[in-house]
Design a protein around this motif. Structure first.
Motif, short mmCIF file in Angstrom:
data_model
loop_
_atom_site.label_atom_id
_atom_site.label_comp_id
_atom_site.label_asym_id
_atom_site.label_seq_id
_atom_site.Cartn_x
_atom_site.Cartn_y
_atom_site.Cartn_z
N TYR A 84 0.95 -1.26 -0.03
CA TYR A 84 -0.20 0.15 0.03
C TYR A 84 0.89 1.37 -0.05
O TYR A 84 2.17 1.19 0.30
CB TYR A 84 -0.97 -0.06 1.38
CG TYR A 84 -1.79 -1.24 1.31
CD1 TYR A 84 -2.92 -1.06 0.61
CD2 TYR A 84 -1.56 -2.12 2.10
CE1 TYR A 84 -3.71 -2.12 0.56
CE2 TYR A 84 -2.34 -3.24 2.17
CZ TYR A 84 -3.59 -3.11 1.43
OH TYR A 84 -4.40 -4.44 1.54
N PRO A 111 -2.62 -0.03 -4.36
CA PRO A 111 -3.56 0.54 -3.38
C PRO A 111 -3.07 1.80 -2.77
O PRO A 111 -2.11 1.94 -2.13
CB PRO A 111 -4.36 -0.48 -2.71
CG PRO A 111 -3.87 -1.68 -3.05
CD PRO A 111 -2.30 -1.55 -3.61
N PHE A 142 -8.44 3.51 -1.94
CA PHE A 142 -8.42 2.32 -1.19
C PHE A 142 -9.35 2.72 -0.10
O PHE A 142 -10.21 1.99 0.40
CB PHE A 142 -7.21 1.46 -1.06
CG PHE A 142 -7.52 0.28 -0.46
CD1 PHE A 142 -8.28 -0.66 -1.03
CD2 PHE A 142 -7.06 -0.15 0.71
CE1 PHE A 142 -8.57 -2.13 -0.44
CE2 PHE A 142 -7.27 -1.25 1.42
CZ PHE A 142 -8.17 -2.31 0.66
N HIS A 143 -8.82 3.66 0.72
CA HIS A 143 -9.35 3.80 2.03
C HIS A 143 -8.87 5.54 2.35
O HIS A 143 -7.98 5.79 2.10
CB HIS A 143 -9.09 3.04 3.14
CG HIS A 143 -9.95 3.12 4.39
ND1 HIS A 143 -11.27 2.47 4.35
CD2 HIS A 143 -9.78 3.65 5.73
CE1 HIS A 143 -11.82 2.64 5.62
NE2 HIS A 143 -10.83 3.45 6.33
N HIS A 165 -5.58 -6.17 6.39
CA HIS A 165 -5.61 -6.17 4.97
C HIS A 165 -4.41 -6.65 4.39
O HIS A 165 -3.77 -6.53 3.20
CB HIS A 165 -5.88 -4.92 4.04
CG HIS A 165 -7.42 -4.39 4.33
ND1 HIS A 165 -7.75 -3.74 5.44
CD2 HIS A 165 -8.50 -4.83 3.45
CE1 HIS A 165 -9.09 -3.56 5.26
NE2 HIS A 165 -9.37 -4.34 4.29
#
Length: 272
Positions: A84, A111, A142-143, A165
């Protein structure tokens, strides 16, 4: 005997200078390994900080804020594979620096966890909502986390989310490993941070710091501050030695806190 699964991931931290990357890294691993200052380009090299929590291990890579040119960003992806990217934004700031990052993001398949920092400085929340809408048109997110690293608001949620994750994978580092910074580097950075805190803005960049560990003196360190002008030496010392005493006292406290042992600094200032 029951075999427990382990989870591991590499996380790249990106963002402009002074956005709060170093502050956040220190909070994420619960250890101060990265220098914090309001002055530009404080972090000069990639710093690895490792989060360990039982079966979870996360390697965070903090990057210098001056790597926003496309070729420098691309170089970050040559030697590492990242699970990430933590892309940190400074409240509602956006210009060519963020645009350069987004152009890179469009060419890689990693992400993006977006973090809007310094939310405590945003009084009008409508501005924040419009800013988020603007970003969502630029980046596939992604978030999203909205935090204040300075006041530790909502920062604990970040590691909890990432852990959920992470891929099943063996830990890369031992459970006691914290950072790629050497003891000498950490000591230098702590001293440099306190120099920045107590002195004029132009001086810290002209100071070289040398750390010597005397043999058989486990709690004593010799520190040499190398400057290129006699005026800098006078400023570092200060009136009635006020500045150097403050730097010494605060540095000793910070170093003792990190290494969990009593430390005595002997500091000399020399003209190069």
């Amino acid at each position: 005997m029951k075999i427990t699964s382990s989870y591991y991931g590499n996380i790249l931290i990106l963002g402009r200078t002074n956005v709060g990357k170093s502050t956040l890294l220190n909070l994420l691993i619960n250890k101060k390994i990265s220098i914090i200052s309001h002055k530009k380009n404080t972090t000069n090299n990639n710093i690895i900080g490792v989060y360990n929590n039982d079966i979870y291990q996360i390697s965070f890579i903090d990057t210098p804020g001056n790597i926003f040119y496309k070729n420098k960003i691309f170089n970050l992806f040559k030697n590492y594979e990242y699970n990430y990217i933590l892309f940190i934004l400074d409240k509602n700031r956006w210009n060519y620096i963020e645009e350069n990052f987004t152009k890179i993001f469009s060419k890689i398949n990693i992400p993006i966890i977006l973090i809007i920092n310094k939310v405590d400085q945003i009084k009008n929340k409508n501005i924040l909502l419009s800013y988020i809408n603007f970003i969502q048109k630029k980046i596939k997110i992604f978030h999203l986390f909205i935090i204040s690293a300075k006041y530790k608001l909502y920062t604990n949620d970040i590691c909890s989310f990432i852990c959920k994750h992470l891929p099943k994978q063996k830990h890369f580092y031992s459970s006691s490993y914290i950072t790629n910074q050497t003891d000498k580097t950490i000591i230098k950075e702590i001293i440099r941070e306190n120099i920045m805190k107590f002195l004029h803005k132009e001086i810290p960049y002209n100071i070289k710091i040398k750390v010597v560990f005397p043999k058989n003196l486990l709690n004593k360190l010799y520190i040499f501050l190398l400057v290129n002008k006699i005026n800098y030496k006078k400023i570092i010392i200060g009136k009635n030695s006020k500045n150097i005493k403050l730097i010494k006292k605060r540095s000793e406290q910070n170093i003792e806190k990190f290494f969990h042992k009593k430390i005595i600094l002997n500091i000399w200032i020399k003209i190069k």
